[in-house]
Design a protein around this motif. Structure first.
Motif, PDB file in Angstrom:
ATOM      1  N   LEU A 170      39.784  58.047  45.064  1.00 49.93           N
ATOM      2  CA  LEU A 170      39.315  57.089  44.063  1.00 49.93           C
ATOM      3  C   LEU A 170      40.431  56.556  43.156  1.00 49.93           C
ATOM      4  O   LEU A 170      40.506  55.350  42.938  1.00 49.93           O
ATOM      5  CB  LEU A 170      38.189  57.717  43.243  1.00 49.93           C
ATOM      6  N   PRO A 171      41.335  57.399  42.623  1.00 51.61           N
ATOM      7  CA  PRO A 171      42.432  56.847  41.802  1.00 51.61           C
ATOM      8  C   PRO A 171      43.341  55.893  42.578  1.00 51.61           C
ATOM      9  O   PRO A 171      43.789  54.882  42.040  1.00 51.61           O
ATOM     10  CB  PRO A 171      43.198  58.083  41.340  1.00 51.61           C
ATOM     11  N   GLU A 172      43.597  56.207  43.838  1.00 56.02           N
ATOM     12  CA  GLU A 172      44.438  55.324  44.660  1.00 56.02           C
ATOM     13  C   GLU A 172      43.770  53.964  44.854  1.00 56.02           C
ATOM     14  O   GLU A 172      44.427  52.920  44.780  1.00 56.02           O
ATOM     15  CB  GLU A 172      44.705  55.968  46.019  1.00 56.02           C
ATOM     16  N   ILE A 173      42.482  54.001  45.123  1.00 61.48           N
ATOM     17  CA  ILE A 173      41.736  52.752  45.322  1.00 61.48           C
ATOM     18  C   ILE A 173      41.724  51.943  44.028  1.00 61.48           C
ATOM     19  O   ILE A 173      41.942  50.730  44.046  1.00 61.48           O
ATOM     20  CB  ILE A 173      40.304  53.056  45.804  1.00 61.48           C
ATOM     21  N   GLY A 174      41.490  52.616  42.908  1.00 57.72           N
ATOM     22  CA  GLY A 174      41.507  51.926  41.610  1.00 57.72           C
ATOM     23  C   GLY A 174      42.860  51.306  41.312  1.00 57.72           C
ATOM     24  O   GLY A 174      42.957  50.182  40.828  1.00 57.72           O
ATOM     25  N   ARG A 175      43.922  52.053  41.628  1.00 55.84           N
ATOM     26  CA  ARG A 175      45.278  51.551  41.396  1.00 55.84           C
ATOM     27  C   ARG A 175      45.557  50.313  42.252  1.00 55.84           C
ATOM     28  O   ARG A 175      46.091  49.315  41.764  1.00 55.84           O
ATOM     29  CB  ARG A 175      46.281  52.657  41.721  1.00 55.84           C
ATOM     30  N   SER A 176      45.162  50.378  43.516  1.00 55.08           N
ATOM     31  CA  SER A 176      45.418  49.234  44.405  1.00 55.08           C
ATOM     32  C   SER A 176      44.576  48.026  43.991  1.00 55.08           C
ATOM     33  O   SER A 176      45.039  46.886  44.066  1.00 55.08           O
ATOM     34  CB  SER A 176      45.157  49.607  45.858  1.00 55.08           C
ATOM     35  N   MET A 177      43.352  48.268  43.531  1.00 55.69           N
ATOM     36  CA  MET A 177      42.526  47.154  43.048  1.00 55.69           C
ATOM     37  C   MET A 177      43.137  46.543  41.786  1.00 55.69           C
ATOM     38  O   MET A 177      43.138  45.322  41.615  1.00 55.69           O
ATOM     39  CB  MET A 177      41.096  47.621  42.771  1.00 55.69           C
ATOM     40  N   ARG A 222      45.976  42.130  39.189  1.00 55.44           N
ATOM     41  CA  ARG A 222      47.164  41.696  38.439  1.00 55.44           C
ATOM     42  C   ARG A 222      47.917  40.608  39.216  1.00 55.44           C
ATOM     43  O   ARG A 222      48.377  39.630  38.638  1.00 55.44           O
ATOM     44  CB  ARG A 222      48.081  42.885  38.167  1.00 55.44           C
ATOM     45  N   GLY A 223      48.030  40.795  40.533  1.00 57.81           N
ATOM     46  CA  GLY A 223      48.683  39.784  41.360  1.00 57.81           C
ATOM     47  C   GLY A 223      47.935  38.462  41.310  1.00 57.81           C
ATOM     48  O   GLY A 223      48.540  37.391  41.235  1.00 57.81           O
ATOM     49  N   PHE A 224      46.612  38.532  41.328  1.00 54.56           N
ATOM     50  CA  PHE A 224      45.805  37.317  41.224  1.00 54.56           C
ATOM     51  C   PHE A 224      46.007  36.637  39.879  1.00 54.56           C
ATOM     52  O   PHE A 224      46.145  35.422  39.800  1.00 54.56           O
ATOM     53  CB  PHE A 224      44.325  37.649  41.427  1.00 54.56           C
ATOM     54  N   GLN A 225      46.048  37.429  38.807  1.00 58.25           N
ATOM     55  CA  GLN A 225      46.269  36.858  37.475  1.00 58.25           C
ATOM     56  C   GLN A 225      47.646  36.204  37.385  1.00 58.25           C
ATOM     57  O   GLN A 225      47.792  35.126  36.791  1.00 58.25           O
ATOM     58  CB  GLN A 225      46.140  37.938  36.406  1.00 58.25           C
ATOM     59  N   GLU A 231      50.888  31.306  37.179  1.00 53.40           N
ATOM     60  CA  GLU A 231      51.944  30.484  37.769  1.00 53.40           C
ATOM     61  C   GLU A 231      51.407  29.106  38.161  1.00 53.40           C
ATOM     62  O   GLU A 231      52.057  28.090  37.931  1.00 53.40           O
ATOM     63  CB  GLU A 231      52.518  31.184  38.999  1.00 53.40           C
ATOM     64  N   PHE A 232      50.191  29.082  38.721  1.00 50.77           N
ATOM     65  CA  PHE A 232      49.560  27.809  39.083  1.00 50.77           C
ATOM     66  C   PHE A 232      49.322  26.960  37.843  1.00 50.77           C
ATOM     67  O   PHE A 232      49.594  25.757  37.845  1.00 50.77           O
ATOM     68  CB  PHE A 232      48.236  28.063  39.809  1.00 50.77           C
ATOM     69  N   GLN A 233      48.821  27.573  36.764  1.00 48.48           N
ATOM     70  CA  GLN A 233      48.581  26.831  35.535  1.00 48.48           C
ATOM     71  C   GLN A 233      49.878  26.276  34.958  1.00 48.48           C
ATOM     72  O   GLN A 233      49.926  25.125  34.506  1.00 48.48           O
ATOM     73  CB  GLN A 233      47.901  27.729  34.496  1.00 48.48           C
ATOM     74  N   ASP A 234      50.927  27.093  34.959  1.00 53.20           N
ATOM     75  CA  ASP A 234      52.218  26.637  34.438  1.00 53.20           C
ATOM     76  C   ASP A 234      52.751  25.461  35.252  1.00 53.20           C
ATOM     77  O   ASP A 234      53.234  24.476  34.689  1.00 53.20           O
ATOM     78  CB  ASP A 234      53.234  27.779  34.446  1.00 53.20           C
ATOM     79  N   GLU A 235      52.654  25.564  36.577  1.00 43.00           N
ATOM     80  CA  GLU A 235      53.126  24.488  37.449  1.00 43.00           C
ATOM     81  C   GLU A 235      52.311  23.219  37.229  1.00 43.00           C
ATOM     82  O   GLU A 235      52.845  22.109  37.185  1.00 43.00           O
ATOM     83  CB  GLU A 235      53.048  24.930  38.911  1.00 43.00           C
ATOM     84  N   PHE A 236      51.002  23.378  37.071  1.00 46.32           N
ATOM     85  CA  PHE A 236      50.127  22.226  36.836  1.00 46.32           C
ATOM     86  C   PHE A 236      50.475  21.540  35.514  1.00 46.32           C
ATOM     87  O   PHE A 236      50.572  20.307  35.449  1.00 46.32           O
ATOM     88  CB  PHE A 236      48.661  22.686  36.822  1.00 46.32           C
ATOM     89  N   LYS A 237      50.692  22.332  34.463  1.00 47.47           N
ATOM     90  CA  LYS A 237      51.050  21.758  33.158  1.00 47.47           C
ATOM     91  C   LYS A 237      52.394  21.031  33.237  1.00 47.47           C
ATOM     92  O   LYS A 237      52.567  19.971  32.641  1.00 47.47           O
ATOM     93  CB  LYS A 237      51.098  22.848  32.097  1.00 47.47           C
TER      94      LYS A 237
END
Length: 83
Positions: free
Chosen positions: A27-34, A39-42, A47-53
């Protein structure tokens, strides 16, 4: 507390099922990977917002420059017509 439309009781049931399915060691490993995936999605979203601006500001500057040039051309034509 309401995360993704899921309340606290639903979250508790999901966590209990996850604990039964994966066990306490995984469970901790799964939580860490999620967490890393979220975080990668954020980061990608930011980055997309910055590029768009950046592109929007460049486009706005180009429009302003074009408008100034057109205004100068119109003024020049009006001066020529007055003569």
């Amino acid at each position: 507390m309401n995360i993704f439309g899921i309340g606290l009781p639903e979250m508790a049931v999901i966590m209990a099922v996850a604990l039964l399915v994966f066990g306490p060691k995984k469970l901790p490993e799964i939580g860490r990977s999620m967490g890393k995936a979220i975080r990668g999605f954020q980061d990608a979203s930011q980055e997309f917002q910055d590029e768009f601006k950046k592109e929007a500001s460049q486009l706005e500057e180009a429009v302003k420059t074009t408008a100034e040039l057109e205004r100068k051309q119109i003024n020049a034509v009006e001066k020529v017509e007055e003569v």
